[in-house]
Design an enzyme around this catalytic site. Sequence first.
Site, mmCIF file in Angstrom:
data_model
loop_
_atom_site.group_PDB
_atom_site.id
_atom_site.type_symbol
_atom_site.label_atom_id
_atom_site.label_comp_id
_atom_site.label_asym_id
_atom_site.label_seq_id
_atom_site.Cartn_x
_atom_site.Cartn_y
_atom_site.Cartn_z
ATOM 1 N N SER A 159 6.789 -3.318 17.995
ATOM 2 C CA SER A 159 7.346 -2.813 19.258
ATOM 3 C C SER A 159 6.322 -2.065 20.105
ATOM 4 O O SER A 159 6.483 -1.976 21.325
ATOM 5 C CB SER A 159 8.548 -1.905 18.989
ATOM 6 N N SER A 171 -4.092 0.366 6.818
ATOM 7 C CA SER A 171 -4.181 1.640 6.121
ATOM 8 C C SER A 171 -4.549 2.719 7.139
ATOM 9 O O SER A 171 -4.033 2.733 8.254
ATOM 10 C CB SER A 171 -5.210 1.543 4.994
ATOM 11 N N TYR A 207 0.897 11.486 3.665
ATOM 12 C CA TYR A 207 0.536 10.299 4.432
ATOM 13 C C TYR A 207 -0.696 9.640 3.820
ATOM 14 O O TYR A 207 -0.719 8.431 3.591
ATOM 15 C CB TYR A 207 0.275 10.676 5.892
ATOM 16 N N LYS A 245 -1.155 5.769 2.014
ATOM 17 C CA LYS A 245 -2.152 4.773 2.414
ATOM 18 C C LYS A 245 -3.139 4.493 1.288
ATOM 19 O O LYS A 245 -3.602 3.358 1.118
ATOM 20 C CB LYS A 245 -2.891 5.247 3.670
#
Length: 280
Positions: free
Chosen positions: A16, A139, A153, A157
Site C-alpha cells: 500500500s 530486513s 524490532y 529482523k
Amino acid sequence: MGLEQTKKVWLVTGSSSGLGRSFVKALAEQGNFVAATARNKDTLQDLEQQYPGQILALTLDVTQKDQIRRAVQAVMDAAGQIDGLVNNAGYGYRAAIEEGAEEEVDLLFQTNFFGPVSLIKEVLPAMRRQRSGAIVNISSIAAVNTFAGSGYYGASKSALEGISSALQKEVQPLGIRVMVVEPGAFRTDFSGRSLKQSKIQISDYAQTAGLRRIEHDHTHGTQCGDPDKGAKLVLEAIQSSNPPFKLILGKDAWEVYQQKTQLQTEEMRPWLEKSRDTCF
C-alpha cells in the site's frame, strides 16, 4: 489467465505504501504480473488502474495464515505460477526491553517474522516444481546494529535473517534464489504510521531507549532514501547473474554496517588467542 513465458509472476506484501508500492511499480514497469497485497486492498486501486491487466490486488494480513493460503492460491489460479516473493510487510516498535508489552511483541514477531516464514512455506512447493524462483526478505540495518529502544524490532529482523541464511543453503540447489535486504532510512511511512511503541515508560531508561520514543523522533519525511530507487536496485540485484545473499541499501546503512563491523573486530581481537585456546 495464462502468461507468456517471458513474463514473471511476483507476490509483494505490504504494497500500500513505501518500498512495497515501489516494488509493485518497478516490477509492473518491467512487464511482470504482480500480486500486490495489503490489509486493505482498496489502497491498491490506483495501481490496478495504472497497470491494467498486470496487477492482482489482494487482501492480506500476514499474521493470518488462512489469508496467506488464500492469497497464494489466488495467484496460482490467476497465473499458474509464482516466480518471486517480496516479504516487505512489517513495522517498527519502540520500547526498552523491560518496557515491551508481551501481546505487542507477539504481534510484532507474527508480522515481521512468522508471517514471512508462512508465506515462504506456502510459495515453495510451486517454486520447487518449477526449479526456479526468487525470495526477497526485507530486513533492516537494525539487524546489524540495534539501537537502544529498538531491541524487539531488531530481534525480529535478526530472526528473519537467520532463517534466510539457512533457507538459501536449502533451496539454492533447487534453482531458487534468496536475498536479504538491509535498508537504512527511506522516505516511507516507517517512521510515521508504521511505527508503534509501548505505553509503558520507565524513567530509568529516559536517556537511552526513551530518547528514541516516537515523540522524540523527528526523522519522518526527512529520510535520505528514495524508495523508488531502492526498489529498483533490489530488483537489479536479485535478477542479476550473481545476486548477493545480503544487500545493504542506502548510504546511511553502509556507514552503520562499516562502523559496526570495525568496532566488533576491535572488541574481539584482544580475546582471539584465549578463544582459540578453549579446545581440548
